[in-house]
Design a protein around this motif. Sequence first.
Motif, PDB file in Angstrom:
ATOM      1  N   ASN A 159       0.750  -0.401   1.780  1.00 49.66           N
ATOM      2  CA  ASN A 159       1.940   0.460   1.685  1.00 49.66           C
ATOM      3  C   ASN A 159       1.791   1.484   0.567  1.00 49.66           C
ATOM      4  O   ASN A 159       2.202   2.636   0.704  1.00 49.66           O
ATOM      5  N   ALA A 160       1.220   1.051  -0.549  1.00 51.23           N
ATOM      6  CA  ALA A 160       1.106   1.949  -1.703  1.00 51.23           C
ATOM      7  C   ALA A 160       0.064   3.034  -1.458  1.00 51.23           C
ATOM      8  O   ALA A 160       0.217   4.169  -1.917  1.00 51.23           O
ATOM      9  N   THR A 161      -0.978   2.696  -0.724  1.00 46.02           N
ATOM     10  CA  THR A 161      -2.004   3.690  -0.387  1.00 46.02           C
ATOM     11  C   THR A 161      -1.382   4.780   0.481  1.00 46.02           C
ATOM     12  O   THR A 161      -1.584   5.981   0.248  1.00 46.02           O
ATOM     13  N   ALA A 162      -0.567   4.367   1.440  1.00 48.85           N
ATOM     14  CA  ALA A 162       0.131   5.339   2.296  1.00 48.85           C
ATOM     15  C   ALA A 162       1.145   6.132   1.474  1.00 48.85           C
ATOM     16  O   ALA A 162       1.316   7.342   1.658  1.00 48.85           O
ATOM     17  N   LYS A 163       1.813   5.447   0.538  1.00 45.39           N
ATOM     18  CA  LYS A 163       2.823   6.102  -0.291  1.00 45.39           C
ATOM     19  C   LYS A 163       2.191   7.198  -1.151  1.00 45.39           C
ATOM     20  O   LYS A 163       2.764   8.269  -1.316  1.00 45.39           O
ATOM     21  N   ARG A 164       1.006   6.954  -1.683  1.00 46.44           N
ATOM     22  CA  ARG A 164       0.328   7.961  -2.519  1.00 46.44           C
ATOM     23  C   ARG A 164       0.122   9.249  -1.724  1.00 46.44           C
ATOM     24  O   ARG A 164       0.381  10.349  -2.218  1.00 46.44           O
ATOM     25  N   LEU A 165      -0.313   9.105  -0.483  1.00 51.73           N
ATOM     26  CA  LEU A 165      -0.559  10.295   0.334  1.00 51.73           C
ATOM     27  C   LEU A 165       0.759  10.975   0.710  1.00 51.73           C
ATOM     28  O   LEU A 165       0.875  12.201   0.655  1.00 51.73           O
ATOM     29  N   ARG A 166       1.750  10.169   1.044  1.00 54.43           N
ATOM     30  CA  ARG A 166       3.047  10.719   1.450  1.00 54.43           C
ATOM     31  C   ARG A 166       3.715  11.479   0.299  1.00 54.43           C
ATOM     32  O   ARG A 166       4.296  12.538   0.483  1.00 54.43           O
ATOM     33  N   LYS A 167       3.589  10.925  -0.880  1.00 57.77           N
ATOM     34  CA  LYS A 167       4.232  11.553  -2.046  1.00 57.77           C
ATOM     35  C   LYS A 167       3.450  12.750  -2.558  1.00 57.77           C
ATOM     36  O   LYS A 167       3.982  13.579  -3.269  1.00 57.77           O
ATOM     37  N   GLY A 168       2.132  12.781  -2.282  1.00 60.02           N
ATOM     38  CA  GLY A 168       1.285  13.865  -2.774  1.00 60.02           C
ATOM     39  C   GLY A 168       0.927  13.734  -4.239  1.00 60.02           C
ATOM     40  O   GLY A 168       0.514  14.695  -4.880  1.00 60.02           O
ATOM     41  N   CYS A 169       1.081  12.521  -4.794  1.00 61.41           N
ATOM     42  CA  CYS A 169       0.712  12.340  -6.212  1.00 61.41           C
ATOM     43  C   CYS A 169      -0.768  11.958  -6.309  1.00 61.41           C
ATOM     44  O   CYS A 169      -1.419  11.668  -5.304  1.00 61.41           O
ATOM     45  N   ASP A 170      -1.298  11.981  -7.525  1.00 59.20           N
ATOM     46  CA  ASP A 170      -2.728  11.739  -7.711  1.00 59.20           C
ATOM     47  C   ASP A 170      -3.041  10.249  -7.847  1.00 59.20           C
ATOM     48  O   ASP A 170      -3.988   9.755  -7.252  1.00 59.20           O
ATOM     49  N   TRP A 171      -2.250   9.565  -8.639  1.00 59.78           N
ATOM     50  CA  TRP A 171      -2.466   8.127  -8.840  1.00 59.78           C
ATOM     51  C   TRP A 171      -1.178   7.367  -8.522  1.00 59.78           C
ATOM     52  O   TRP A 171      -0.077   7.884  -8.752  1.00 59.78           O
ATOM     53  N   ILE A 172      -1.347   6.153  -8.037  1.00 58.68           N
ATOM     54  CA  ILE A 172      -0.186   5.268  -7.854  1.00 58.68           C
ATOM     55  C   ILE A 172      -0.485   3.917  -8.489  1.00 58.68           C
ATOM     56  O   ILE A 172      -1.584   3.370  -8.323  1.00 58.68           O
ATOM     57  N   LEU A 173       0.467   3.415  -9.236  1.00 62.99           N
ATOM     58  CA  LEU A 173       0.376   2.044  -9.751  1.00 62.99           C
ATOM     59  C   LEU A 173       1.302   1.193  -8.878  1.00 62.99           C
ATOM     60  O   LEU A 173       2.526   1.361  -8.920  1.00 62.99           O
ATOM     61  N   ALA A 174       0.688   0.331  -8.083  1.00 62.16           N
ATOM     62  CA  ALA A 174       1.477  -0.456  -7.142  1.00 62.16           C
ATOM     63  C   ALA A 174       1.752  -1.825  -7.733  1.00 62.16           C
ATOM     64  O   ALA A 174       0.876  -2.436  -8.353  1.00 62.16           O
ATOM     65  N   ASN A 175       2.979  -2.290  -7.565  1.00 63.14           N
ATOM     66  CA  ASN A 175       3.261  -3.651  -8.005  1.00 63.14           C
ATOM     67  C   ASN A 175       4.117  -4.394  -6.991  1.00 63.14           C
ATOM     68  O   ASN A 175       4.877  -3.802  -6.244  1.00 63.14           O
ATOM     69  N   ASP A 176       3.912  -5.705  -6.976  1.00 59.48           N
ATOM     70  CA  ASP A 176       4.638  -6.585  -6.075  1.00 59.48           C
ATOM     71  C   ASP A 176       5.945  -6.972  -6.767  1.00 59.48           C
ATOM     72  O   ASP A 176       5.930  -7.608  -7.813  1.00 59.48           O
ATOM     73  N   VAL A 177       7.060  -6.557  -6.175  1.00 57.70           N
ATOM     74  CA  VAL A 177       8.357  -6.824  -6.806  1.00 57.70           C
ATOM     75  C   VAL A 177       9.139  -7.901  -6.042  1.00 57.70           C
ATOM     76  O   VAL A 177      10.362  -7.983  -6.157  1.00 57.70           O
ATOM     77  N   SER A 178       8.408  -8.730  -5.267  1.00 58.21           N
ATOM     78  CA  SER A 178       9.086  -9.804  -4.524  1.00 58.21           C
ATOM     79  C   SER A 178       9.811 -10.726  -5.487  1.00 58.21           C
ATOM     80  O   SER A 178       9.390 -10.904  -6.638  1.00 58.21           O
TER      81      SER A 178
END
Length: 227
Positions: A159-178
């Motif tokens: 999801n975060a990999t897709a989010k990075r492309l969708r948002k157009g940002c350079d880096w994403i720090l993904a975390n599990d917030v379950s």
Amino acid sequence: IVSISKQHSDINKKALVTSGPTHEPIDPVRYIANRSSGRQGHAIAAALAARGIETTLVSGPTDLPDPKGVNVIRVESAEQMLSACNDQLPIDVAICAAAVADWRVKDAGSQKMKKETGGLPTLELVENPDILHAISSRKKQRPDLVVGFAAETENVVKNATAKRLRKGCDWILANDVSIGTGTFGGEKNAIHFITDDGCEDWPHMTKQAVAERLVDSIVSHFSVPGK
Ligand code: CTP
Ligand code: CA
């Protein structure tokens, strides 16, 4: 003779960080909010300032003290956060760590809603501006480096990999917030660091350690000749 010299700076860059939740008004006394503590964003702003980087923090409501050496601008709603961020441009690096409310109430009342007017109220929601996307997709004054977070409860890296492309940002720090990870509003974070080069899994560590590691990456990024 006492000489006061400017604090040593690792890189001569300006940074903008968003942090905290946003509060979206329902009426003058009620709002929609979320569980974000602001700890991660505030720690990033503190870590940037500690490296001598000129840092502005645009923060939603939190109980945290202002980080040392940081220019802090307090806002409540997503719309206020976006406009405060735009006011700070141009900057070199933007880090969007705020848990911006995805929706706001369409026509927030200027009077307190009353029970006796009959029936149950219905809140009509509209989507808030996406600050990370807005900064990432600017034609003018796009920061050289735009960093976002991805709060996910399942398929975190995908999801975060897709989010990075969708948002157009350079880096994403993904975390599990379950529920059970204790991440959202908690003390620690387990980050998957996603860039154009792929995904790096960081060990479970304090939000301060995450902040320091991120700032190390930012300093290295700008230390490459030509950046
Ligand atoms: N973000 C933002 N403005 C918004 C929503 C999110 O700037 N209105 C930023 C957050 O600061 C974070 C990133 O976008 O850096 C991802 O936030 P997240 O809530 O995970 O993603 P959304 O795009 O809102 O998608 P969803 O909540 O549906 O997963
Ligand atoms: Ca969201």
